[in-house]
Design a protein around this motif. Structure first.
Motif, PDB file in Angstrom:
ATOM      1  N   PRO A 111       0.865  -1.185   0.279  1.00 32.43           N
ATOM      2  CA  PRO A 111      -0.077   0.130  -0.024  1.00 32.43           C
ATOM      3  C   PRO A 111       0.747   1.311  -0.010  1.00 32.43           C
ATOM      4  O   PRO A 111       1.850   1.425   0.621  1.00 32.43           O
ATOM      5  CB  PRO A 111      -1.025   0.050   1.428  1.00 32.43           C
ATOM      6  N   ASP A 112       0.383   2.260  -0.760  1.00 28.89           N
ATOM      7  CA  ASP A 112       1.111   3.413  -0.798  1.00 28.89           C
ATOM      8  C   ASP A 112       0.288   4.315   0.094  1.00 28.89           C
ATOM      9  O   ASP A 112      -0.535   5.225  -0.130  1.00 28.89           O
ATOM     10  CB  ASP A 112       0.997   4.288  -2.094  1.00 28.89           C
ATOM     11  N   LEU A 113       0.814   4.643   1.499  1.00 29.38           N
ATOM     12  CA  LEU A 113       0.076   5.239   2.389  1.00 29.38           C
ATOM     13  C   LEU A 113       1.030   6.579   3.161  1.00 29.38           C
ATOM     14  O   LEU A 113       0.806   7.031   4.307  1.00 29.38           O
ATOM     15  CB  LEU A 113      -0.372   4.511   3.557  1.00 29.38           C
ATOM     16  N   ARG A 114       1.961   6.736   2.325  1.00 29.74           N
ATOM     17  CA  ARG A 114       3.082   7.795   2.748  1.00 29.74           C
ATOM     18  C   ARG A 114       2.185   9.105   2.930  1.00 29.74           C
ATOM     19  O   ARG A 114       2.853  10.061   4.045  1.00 29.74           O
ATOM     20  CB  ARG A 114       4.307   8.074   1.841  1.00 29.74           C
ATOM     21  N   TRP A 115       1.253   9.669   2.241  1.00 25.82           N
ATOM     22  CA  TRP A 115       0.831  10.568   2.468  1.00 25.82           C
ATOM     23  C   TRP A 115      -0.077  10.951   3.851  1.00 25.82           C
ATOM     24  O   TRP A 115      -0.058  12.101   4.137  1.00 25.82           O
ATOM     25  CB  TRP A 115      -0.359  10.783   1.366  1.00 25.82           C
ATOM     26  N   ILE A 116      -0.433   9.786   4.506  1.00 26.77           N
ATOM     27  CA  ILE A 116      -0.859   9.918   5.884  1.00 26.77           C
ATOM     28  C   ILE A 116      -0.201  10.626   6.825  1.00 26.77           C
ATOM     29  O   ILE A 116      -0.504  11.463   7.573  1.00 26.77           O
ATOM     30  CB  ILE A 116      -1.426   8.526   6.472  1.00 26.77           C
ATOM     31  N   ASN A 117       1.044  10.656   6.775  1.00 29.47           N
ATOM     32  CA  ASN A 117       2.214  11.310   7.519  1.00 29.47           C
ATOM     33  C   ASN A 117       2.791  12.603   6.946  1.00 29.47           C
ATOM     34  O   ASN A 117       3.525  13.200   7.612  1.00 29.47           O
ATOM     35  CB  ASN A 117       3.279  10.472   7.809  1.00 29.47           C
ATOM     36  N   ASP A 118       1.764  13.183   5.867  1.00 29.86           N
ATOM     37  CA  ASP A 118       2.458  14.526   5.259  1.00 29.86           C
ATOM     38  C   ASP A 118       1.711  15.590   6.267  1.00 29.86           C
ATOM     39  O   ASP A 118       0.735  15.879   6.333  1.00 29.86           O
ATOM     40  CB  ASP A 118       1.770  14.404   3.844  1.00 29.86           C
ATOM     41  N   SER A 119       2.771  16.302   6.876  1.00 28.24           N
ATOM     42  CA  SER A 119       2.400  17.403   7.646  1.00 28.24           C
ATOM     43  C   SER A 119       1.821  18.584   7.101  1.00 28.24           C
ATOM     44  O   SER A 119       1.375  19.579   7.620  1.00 28.24           O
ATOM     45  CB  SER A 119       3.646  17.901   8.550  1.00 28.24           C
ATOM     46  N   LYS A 120       2.125  18.702   5.696  1.00 31.10           N
ATOM     47  CA  LYS A 120       1.769  19.817   4.717  1.00 31.10           C
ATOM     48  C   LYS A 120       0.177  19.649   4.765  1.00 31.10           C
ATOM     49  O   LYS A 120      -0.631  20.543   4.100  1.00 31.10           O
ATOM     50  CB  LYS A 120       2.414  19.810   3.364  1.00 31.10           C
ATOM     51  N   LEU A 121      -0.270  18.275   4.674  1.00 31.70           N
ATOM     52  CA  LEU A 121      -1.630  18.141   4.436  1.00 31.70           C
ATOM     53  C   LEU A 121      -2.583  18.051   5.812  1.00 31.70           C
ATOM     54  O   LEU A 121      -3.769  18.460   5.795  1.00 31.70           O
ATOM     55  CB  LEU A 121      -1.891  16.502   3.690  1.00 31.70           C
ATOM     56  N   PHE A 122      -1.834  17.616   6.843  1.00 32.77           N
ATOM     57  CA  PHE A 122      -2.505  17.259   8.005  1.00 32.77           C
ATOM     58  C   PHE A 122      -1.762  17.752   9.427  1.00 32.77           C
ATOM     59  O   PHE A 122      -0.587  17.994   9.303  1.00 32.77           O
ATOM     60  CB  PHE A 122      -2.920  15.794   8.451  1.00 32.77           C
TER      61      PHE A 122
ATOM     62  N   VAL B   2       1.074 -18.933 -16.610  1.00 33.83           N
ATOM     63  CA  VAL B   2       0.492 -17.651 -16.054  1.00 33.83           C
ATOM     64  C   VAL B   2       0.616 -17.721 -14.576  1.00 33.83           C
ATOM     65  O   VAL B   2       0.540 -18.775 -14.169  1.00 33.83           O
ATOM     66  CB  VAL B   2      -0.662 -17.235 -16.707  1.00 33.83           C
ATOM     67  N   LYS B   3       0.867 -16.433 -14.054  1.00 40.31           N
ATOM     68  CA  LYS B   3       0.386 -16.220 -12.656  1.00 40.31           C
ATOM     69  C   LYS B   3      -0.109 -14.853 -12.472  1.00 40.31           C
ATOM     70  O   LYS B   3      -0.035 -14.004 -13.339  1.00 40.31           O
ATOM     71  CB  LYS B   3       1.387 -16.642 -11.588  1.00 40.31           C
ATOM     72  N   PHE B   4      -1.026 -14.762 -11.459  1.00 41.18           N
ATOM     73  CA  PHE B   4      -1.816 -13.458 -11.188  1.00 41.18           C
ATOM     74  C   PHE B   4      -1.344 -12.854  -9.951  1.00 41.18           C
ATOM     75  O   PHE B   4      -0.919 -13.281  -8.927  1.00 41.18           O
ATOM     76  CB  PHE B   4      -3.270 -13.726 -11.221  1.00 41.18           C
ATOM     77  N   SER B   5      -1.567 -11.244 -10.114  1.00 44.28           N
ATOM     78  CA  SER B   5      -1.622 -10.448  -8.961  1.00 44.28           C
ATOM     79  C   SER B   5      -2.998 -10.214  -8.386  1.00 44.28           C
ATOM     80  O   SER B   5      -3.716  -9.806  -9.485  1.00 44.28           O
ATOM     81  CB  SER B   5      -0.637  -9.383  -8.826  1.00 44.28           C
ATOM     82  N   TYR B   6      -3.051 -10.023  -7.222  1.00 39.91           N
ATOM     83  CA  TYR B   6      -4.552  -9.693  -6.872  1.00 39.91           C
ATOM     84  C   TYR B   6      -4.655  -8.780  -5.615  1.00 39.91           C
ATOM     85  O   TYR B   6      -3.545  -9.098  -4.722  1.00 39.91           O
ATOM     86  CB  TYR B   6      -5.579 -11.075  -6.861  1.00 39.91           C
ATOM     87  N   GLY B   7      -5.537  -8.153  -5.402  1.00 38.09           N
ATOM     88  CA  GLY B   7      -5.583  -7.230  -4.144  1.00 38.09           C
ATOM     89  C   GLY B   7      -6.054  -7.771  -2.762  1.00 38.09           C
ATOM     90  O   GLY B   7      -6.220  -9.101  -2.807  1.00 38.09           O
ATOM     91  N   SER B   8      -6.359  -6.693  -1.992  1.00 39.51           N
ATOM     92  CA  SER B   8      -6.732  -7.248  -0.546  1.00 39.51           C
ATOM     93  C   SER B   8      -7.862  -6.476  -0.107  1.00 39.51           C
ATOM     94  O   SER B   8      -7.663  -5.117  -0.258  1.00 39.51           O
ATOM     95  CB  SER B   8      -5.536  -7.349   0.357  1.00 39.51           C
ATOM     96  N   ILE B   9      -9.122  -6.973   0.419  1.00 44.81           N
ATOM     97  CA  ILE B   9     -10.019  -6.196   1.154  1.00 44.81           C
ATOM     98  C   ILE B   9      -9.424  -5.769   2.462  1.00 44.81           C
ATOM     99  O   ILE B   9      -9.939  -4.790   2.946  1.00 44.81           O
ATOM    100  CB  ILE B   9     -11.259  -6.714   1.179  1.00 44.81           C
ATOM    101  N   ALA B  10      -8.644  -6.698   3.226  1.00 46.54           N
ATOM    102  CA  ALA B  10      -8.249  -6.403   4.621  1.00 46.54           C
ATOM    103  C   ALA B  10      -7.208  -5.348   4.738  1.00 46.54           C
ATOM    104  O   ALA B  10      -6.729  -4.829   5.484  1.00 46.54           O
ATOM    105  CB  ALA B  10      -7.782  -7.595   5.266  1.00 46.54           C
ATOM    106  N   ASN B  11      -6.346  -5.288   3.627  1.00 46.91           N
ATOM    107  CA  ASN B  11      -5.355  -4.327   3.506  1.00 46.91           C
ATOM    108  C   ASN B  11      -5.379  -3.541   2.119  1.00 46.91           C
ATOM    109  O   ASN B  11      -4.387  -3.880   1.317  1.00 46.91           O
ATOM    110  CB  ASN B  11      -3.968  -5.104   3.583  1.00 46.91           C
ATOM    111  N   PRO B  12      -6.197  -2.790   1.883  1.00 46.03           N
ATOM    112  CA  PRO B  12      -6.330  -2.105   0.517  1.00 46.03           C
ATOM    113  C   PRO B  12      -5.065  -1.346  -0.094  1.00 46.03           C
ATOM    114  O   PRO B  12      -4.323  -0.888   0.572  1.00 46.03           O
ATOM    115  CB  PRO B  12      -7.302  -1.092   0.507  1.00 46.03           C
ATOM    116  N   GLY B  13      -4.759  -1.680  -1.179  1.00 48.03           N
ATOM    117  CA  GLY B  13      -3.407  -1.439  -2.053  1.00 48.03           C
ATOM    118  C   GLY B  13      -2.337  -2.335  -1.665  1.00 48.03           C
ATOM    119  O   GLY B  13      -0.940  -2.352  -2.437  1.00 48.03           O
ATOM    120  N   LEU B  14      -2.450  -3.447  -0.917  1.00 48.01           N
ATOM    121  CA  LEU B  14      -1.650  -4.664  -1.104  1.00 48.01           C
ATOM    122  C   LEU B  14      -1.837  -5.643  -2.248  1.00 48.01           C
ATOM    123  O   LEU B  14      -3.292  -6.186  -2.396  1.00 48.01           O
ATOM    124  CB  LEU B  14      -1.747  -5.629   0.205  1.00 48.01           C
TER     125      LEU B  14
END
Length: 755
Positions: A298-309, A616-628
């Motif tokens: 998951p790309d959650l770096r923005w959560i800790n952005d002091s310019k936003l929050f 073939v193989k596949f990548s798939y997402g996660s409900i418990a950890n969105p973005g993973l």
């Protein structure tokens, strides 16, 4: 794990037919006897606009009463398309089984027709039947059909209706709907079973929010709101439980956040919003150390952005992540067995007014967050996706006309570079922008030049004066290079050849009944005035745009004992005859410059590959950890025993080879006897996930990542040919198919198959 497009496309289109989720308790127009206002359409029933189909009440052909409902294809219907109609009722009643019956009459149906029924819950599609396995096709008189579904206890909505897949005409009449043998009208409904999110209908008809040119502070405010809104939608347990209509919560928050004068003021508003959602559960859900085969985190770096929050809000957002939802989510589920995302309980707002600033901003936020958390190819977006949100906030804020709003969505969708994306189906606004008039002439880009390659109409095409092989240099004095530069930002494509493929289909469209086309013919420049036609003015075979060299049948033998398979016409029932005909053949050519009409990965693949082989193989997402996103184990094709073809196999591909065509080619490549000839394919593999944006704008993404067993990417790259061959202008002019010629040469060569 991969299904033919007709199956999964149908599943997701049907989900959204009912628009804004407004429904009565029970349908009262099951016999189609009442019209909707002054139209010739049935009251109560909904239907999405699909190019190539008409739906209307028929007073001449009917089973009983005054009318039957008629679905009919038109000449521009695509072979893989379908038309459906629906009604949705709340599943807030008790029972064990629901039954839909109705009379059906068919005429020259090439795909299939049938009733369909689907039950949805927070886990997604719980029960589903569309009668595809009954294979109702051809021509047949009225007959009564019935489908039944079990009623799951956690069902929320029940969709019922009928459909036509492929070409032909089908009539429906005298439907009945029963629960445990009793008419639906006699069932007692329990409104208390509806979730709170369904009960909040405050903005059913839109919002009164107006947006103008946003200031720098307002852009920052809206960016912060969009980030937090999407994060809470997919992470907060109360939102995931369906306790809130999250669209409506956005509309309630947007005006005050928009006018916040500082980061601190904005953060206080967002913190109060979090407080409203109630306490978080005690259990934490942060341990991902034991998750294996992680491809994308998951790309959650923005959560800790002091310019936003503010620091306080940063702490609160991290708490939400630590105590995030770990079960099912009201707004998102993964399709069982496939694992591509299914976006649910998303209003289409079909009656949206483009002046509605709240709905415009919702469109941006909905799309941006879907990509942020559930697009398996997010890592292939080479630009900063967060910066894209900031860039498009003023675009959507000022897009207060139907055309500006549609183009804003087109431009945003194009930025993810996915050939499965774009705006699907019929859009009057988009049709007008592209041009309501179309020349009966096909063009494609060959060596980055626009070239006449065929005719949509056998009579009017040649009469236009344009000839195959003509190089188009200008359209109404505008150079092709300038036209492409002007239009490209609005056209999707995983790679440039595919974007040019999509652009070429609209090159000779316009707003006038004629157009000046400047060309170069054998080096001689000239300008022709070409007549264009409205959609219903002249029949045109637009299926030409989805195959390089059309063939009449799925299989034939070429001179020299070479079999030619054309998947656009194939059915799995043809495979035994193909096996028998090619048993002693010197080689087989599979012309995959088209879209397969059936799912032949294993039926034909098992004939070409003599043992189980990973492909073939596949990548798939996660409900418990969105973005993973995680990687699956490889899937195999081929089997021991049974008939196998031992000779050379050559597969032809180009930018028309997309999705199922690419996946099928990957499977056949597992054979050491297979050589792929051609050019870069569309680079959009895997099952699609469709959803709606406000204004009933239908779009989709590639819902799972598709990789070779060794981890090589296929998205954007596509299938890399073993022998690169591209068509030439001279070949187009003379009718010479360079790829087919190369395939024949390879089969006739002695020695190993692979170059």
């Amino acid at each position: 794990m991969f299904f033919p497009r007709t199956c999964y496309f149908f599943l997701f289109c049907i989900c959204c037919l009912s628009g804004n989720r407004t429904f009565a308790q029970t349908p009262t127009n099951l016999g189609f006897e009442r019209k909707a206002g002054t139209t010739n359409l049935p009251a109560e029933w909904s239907s999405g606009e699909v190019e190539g189909y008409k739906m209307y009440l028929d007073s001449l052909v009917r089973q009983e009463g005054k009318y039957a409902l008629r679905l009919q294809s038109t000449p521009d219907a695509k072979g893989q398309s379908f038309k459906a109609f629906s009604y949705v009722i709340p599943a807030n009643f008790s029972g064990k089984e629901i039954e839909l019956s109705g009379y059906i009459k068919t005429s020259f149906v090439t795909g299939y027709a049938g009733l369909w029924m689907r039950i949805d819950g927070t886990r997604g599609a719980l029960e589903f039947d569309n009668m595809q396995n009954q294979n109702i096709k051809g021509t047949a008189d009225w007959k009564l059909y019935t489908i039944k579904l079990k009623l799951p206890k956690d069902g929320e909505q029940i969709y019922v209706g009928g459909l036509l897949s492929g070409e032909g005409t089908v009539w429906f009449d005298n439907l009945t709907l029963k629960v445990d043998g009793s008419a639906i009208s006699d069932i007692k409904f329990n409104p208390e079973r509806q979730l709170k999110a369904l009960q909040d209908t405050a903005f059913r008809k839109g919002t009164t929010i107006t947006l103008g040119v946003p200031t720098k502070q307002q852009i920052s405010n809206l960016s912060a709101l969009g980030h937090v809104w999407g994060f809470l939608k997919y992470h907060h347990p109360a939102v995931a439980a369906g306790d809130y209509n999250w669209d409506n919560e956005l509309f309630r928050m947007l005006p005050s956040v928009l006018e916040a004068a500082s980061t601190d003021e904005r953060s206080k508003l967002l913190t109060a919003w979090l407080d409203k959602l109630g306490p978080l559960p005690a259990d934490k859900n942060t341990d991902t150390s034991r998750v294996e085969d992680v491809l994308l985190s998951p790309d959650l770096r923005w959560i800790n952005d002091s310019k936003l929050f503010s620091s306080a809000l940063i702490g609160r957002l991290n708490e939400v992540y630590q105590h995030r939802n770990s079960g099912r989510n009201y707004y998102i589920s993964l399709v069982p067995g496939v694992q591509n995302p299914q976006f649910q309980h998303e209003d289409a707002y079909s009656g949206m007014k483009p002046t509605d600033g709240g709905l415009r901003m919702l469109s941006l936020f909905r799309y941006w967050n879907i990509i942020q958390y559930f697009f398996p190819n997010r890592h292939l977006i080479k630009e900063d996706w967060h910066a894209v949100l900031d860039e498009f906030i003023p675009v959507f804020a000022m897009a207060n006309t139907a055309e500006a709003y549609t183009l804003a969505n087109m431009a945003l969708i194009a930025r993810v570079q996915d050939s499965h994306a774009g705006i699907w189906g019929s859009s009057p606004v988009l049709d007008k922008w592209k041009g309501l008039y179309r020349a009966p002439v096909q063009a494609r880009f060959i060596d980055n030049q626009a070239v006449v390659t065929g005719y949509y109409n056998a009579e009017k095409g040649p009469a236009s004066g344009l000839k195959t092989g003509d190089v188009i240099t200008h359209i109404d004095k505008q150079s092709i290079a300038d036209w492409v530069k002007q239009k490209s930002p609005y056209y999707q494509g995983s790679n440039e050849p595919t974007r040019l493929r999509n652009l070429a289909q609209d090159l000779l469209r316009g707003s006038s009944a004629d157009v000046d086309v400047s060309i170069s013919r054998n080096g001689t420049p000239m300008t022709l005035n070409v007549k264009r036609y409205l959609k219903n003015e002249l029949p045109m075979n637009l299926n030409l745009d989805w195959m390089s060299v059309p063939h009449d049948t799925s299989f034939r033998m070429l001179p020299g004992s070479i079999g030619l398979i054309f998947p656009a016409k194939i059915k799995n029932s043809h495979i035994p005859a193909i096996q028998k005909a090619t048993a002693g053949a010197k080689g087989i050519i599979v012309d995959m410059r088209c879209y397969p009409s059936d799912f032949i990965v294993f039926t034909l693949g098992n004939y070409l590959i003599d043992k189980p082989t990973p492909f073939v193989k596949f990548s798939y997402g996660s409900i418990a950890n969105p973005g993973l996103f995680r990687m699956s184990t490889p899937l195999t094709v081929g089997k021991k025993g049974g008939p196998h073809f031992p000779g050379k196999v050559v597969i032809l591909v180009n930018e028309l080879s997309q999705s199922n065509a690419e996946y099928t080619t990957m499977a056949f490549q597992a054979s050491p006897n297979v050589v792929v000839v051609g050019s870069q394919t569309a680079g959009a593999d895997g099952n699609i996930s469709q959803f709606y944006l406000p204004g009933a704008i239908s779009t989709a993404i590639s819902g799972i990542g598709v990789y070779y067993p060794d981890g090589r990417e296929t998205q954007r790259i596509g299938i890399v040919p073993d022998v690169p061959v591209k068509p030439t202008i001279e070949g187009i002019r003379s009718g010479h198919d360079e790829l087919m010629r190369k395939a024949i040469d390879i089969i006739n060569e002695s020695g190993s198959t692979k170059p």
